[in-house]
Design a protein around this motif. Sequence first.
Motif, short mmCIF file in Angstrom:
data_model
loop_
_atom_site.label_atom_id
_atom_site.label_comp_id
_atom_site.label_asym_id
_atom_site.label_seq_id
_atom_site.Cartn_x
_atom_site.Cartn_y
_atom_site.Cartn_z
N GLY A 88 0.79 -1.23 0.00
CA GLY A 88 0.00 0.00 0.00
C GLY A 88 0.83 1.28 0.00
N TYR A 89 2.14 1.15 -0.03
CA TYR A 89 3.01 2.33 -0.04
C TYR A 89 3.72 2.45 -1.39
N ALA A 90 4.05 3.68 -1.77
CA ALA A 90 4.69 3.94 -3.06
C ALA A 90 6.11 3.38 -3.11
N GLY A 91 6.80 3.39 -2.00
CA GLY A 91 8.18 2.91 -1.97
C GLY A 91 8.57 2.51 -0.56
N TRP A 92 9.80 2.01 -0.43
CA TRP A 92 10.23 1.49 0.86
C TRP A 92 10.39 2.58 1.91
N ARG A 93 10.84 3.77 1.50
CA ARG A 93 10.96 4.87 2.47
C ARG A 93 9.59 5.29 2.99
N ASP A 94 8.60 5.35 2.08
CA ASP A 94 7.24 5.69 2.51
C ASP A 94 6.69 4.62 3.46
N ALA A 95 7.01 3.36 3.18
CA ALA A 95 6.56 2.27 4.05
C ALA A 95 7.16 2.41 5.44
N LEU A 96 8.45 2.72 5.50
CA LEU A 96 9.11 2.88 6.80
C LEU A 96 8.60 4.12 7.53
N ARG A 97 8.33 5.18 6.78
CA ARG A 97 7.79 6.39 7.39
C ARG A 97 6.39 6.11 7.97
N GLY A 98 5.57 5.40 7.20
CA GLY A 98 4.23 5.05 7.68
C GLY A 98 4.28 4.17 8.91
N TRP A 99 5.19 3.17 8.90
CA TRP A 99 5.34 2.30 10.07
C TRP A 99 5.77 3.11 11.28
N ALA A 100 6.78 3.98 11.10
CA ALA A 100 7.32 4.75 12.23
C ALA A 100 6.25 5.63 12.86
N ARG A 101 5.43 6.26 12.04
CA ARG A 101 4.37 7.12 12.58
C ARG A 101 3.33 6.30 13.36
N SER A 102 2.92 5.17 12.79
CA SER A 102 1.91 4.37 13.50
C SER A 102 2.50 3.70 14.74
N TYR A 103 3.79 3.34 14.69
CA TYR A 103 4.44 2.73 15.86
C TYR A 103 4.57 3.74 16.98
N ARG A 104 4.94 4.97 16.64
CA ARG A 104 5.00 6.03 17.65
C ARG A 104 3.63 6.23 18.28
N ASP A 105 2.58 6.29 17.45
CA ASP A 105 1.23 6.45 17.98
C ASP A 105 0.86 5.31 18.93
N ARG A 106 1.24 4.10 18.56
CA ARG A 106 0.95 2.92 19.39
C ARG A 106 1.66 3.03 20.75
N LEU A 107 2.93 3.40 20.73
CA LEU A 107 3.68 3.54 21.97
C LEU A 107 3.11 4.64 22.85
N LEU A 108 2.73 5.75 22.25
CA LEU A 108 2.16 6.85 23.02
C LEU A 108 0.79 6.49 23.59
N ARG A 155 14.03 -4.86 8.56
CA ARG A 155 15.21 -5.31 7.80
C ARG A 155 14.80 -5.77 6.39
N GLU A 156 13.68 -6.48 6.30
CA GLU A 156 13.21 -6.98 5.00
C GLU A 156 12.83 -5.83 4.07
N ILE A 157 12.14 -4.83 4.60
CA ILE A 157 11.77 -3.68 3.77
C ILE A 157 13.02 -2.94 3.29
N LEU A 158 13.99 -2.80 4.18
CA LEU A 158 15.24 -2.15 3.81
C LEU A 158 15.97 -2.94 2.72
N ARG A 159 16.01 -4.26 2.86
CA ARG A 159 16.66 -5.09 1.84
C ARG A 159 15.95 -4.96 0.49
N GLN A 160 14.62 -4.95 0.53
CA GLN A 160 13.86 -4.78 -0.71
C GLN A 160 14.13 -3.42 -1.35
#
Length: 197
Positions: A80-100, A126-131
């Motif tokens: 659902g993301y345009a690229g791997w950086r967008d995927a990591l950015r989306g994960w980081a934002r939702s993970y931060r929200d989850r922790l908060l 790691r897998e997203i970064l490798r991809q």
Amino acid sequence: MVRQPAINAQNRTPLSIERIIEAALQIVDGQGLGRLTMRRLGDALEVEAMAIYHHLPRGKEQLLDGLVTHVAAAPADARGYAGWRDALRGWARSYRDRLLAHAGVLPLVVTRRNPAALATTTASLREILRQGGVPEAGASVAAHALLSYVIGHAALEVRGTGTGAEGAAAAAGEPEGPVDWEARFLAGLDLMLSGLT
């Protein structure tokens, strides 16, 4: 005297590890980590506290590990993301929200030795970064750095937005006044992601 089961005991959802962890999380989210006791948890589940030990034989230690795993395990997904950086950015934002959202568990995530709780999350990063073309060795380092950044930032944010003397002292240390934590988080995240090749 034999304790009689509650009238609604036959209609109650059977006790399970998942149900115990969810009830514990509600206590921590609503009242704080210091208020989590096996007795209070038993009351929330409408069972004797000893019934919990049938599912968690190591008691509170196992319960705390379960809370860390429940909150900290959040694998990234590139779909659902345009690229791997967008995927990591989306994960980081939702993970931060989850922790908060579960800030009461955050001290456990930071201090308890429970590497298994973060294993699937780290592997997914790691897998997203490798991809994305990051070499294996670099992907491992970058996944760890990214995970550390999000957890560390969330911990600082909770501390800095706390109430009372602790929160006031943290805010007073900022020469520019109140902190826009989200803007700071996103700026740091962009710096990290732009440094990955």
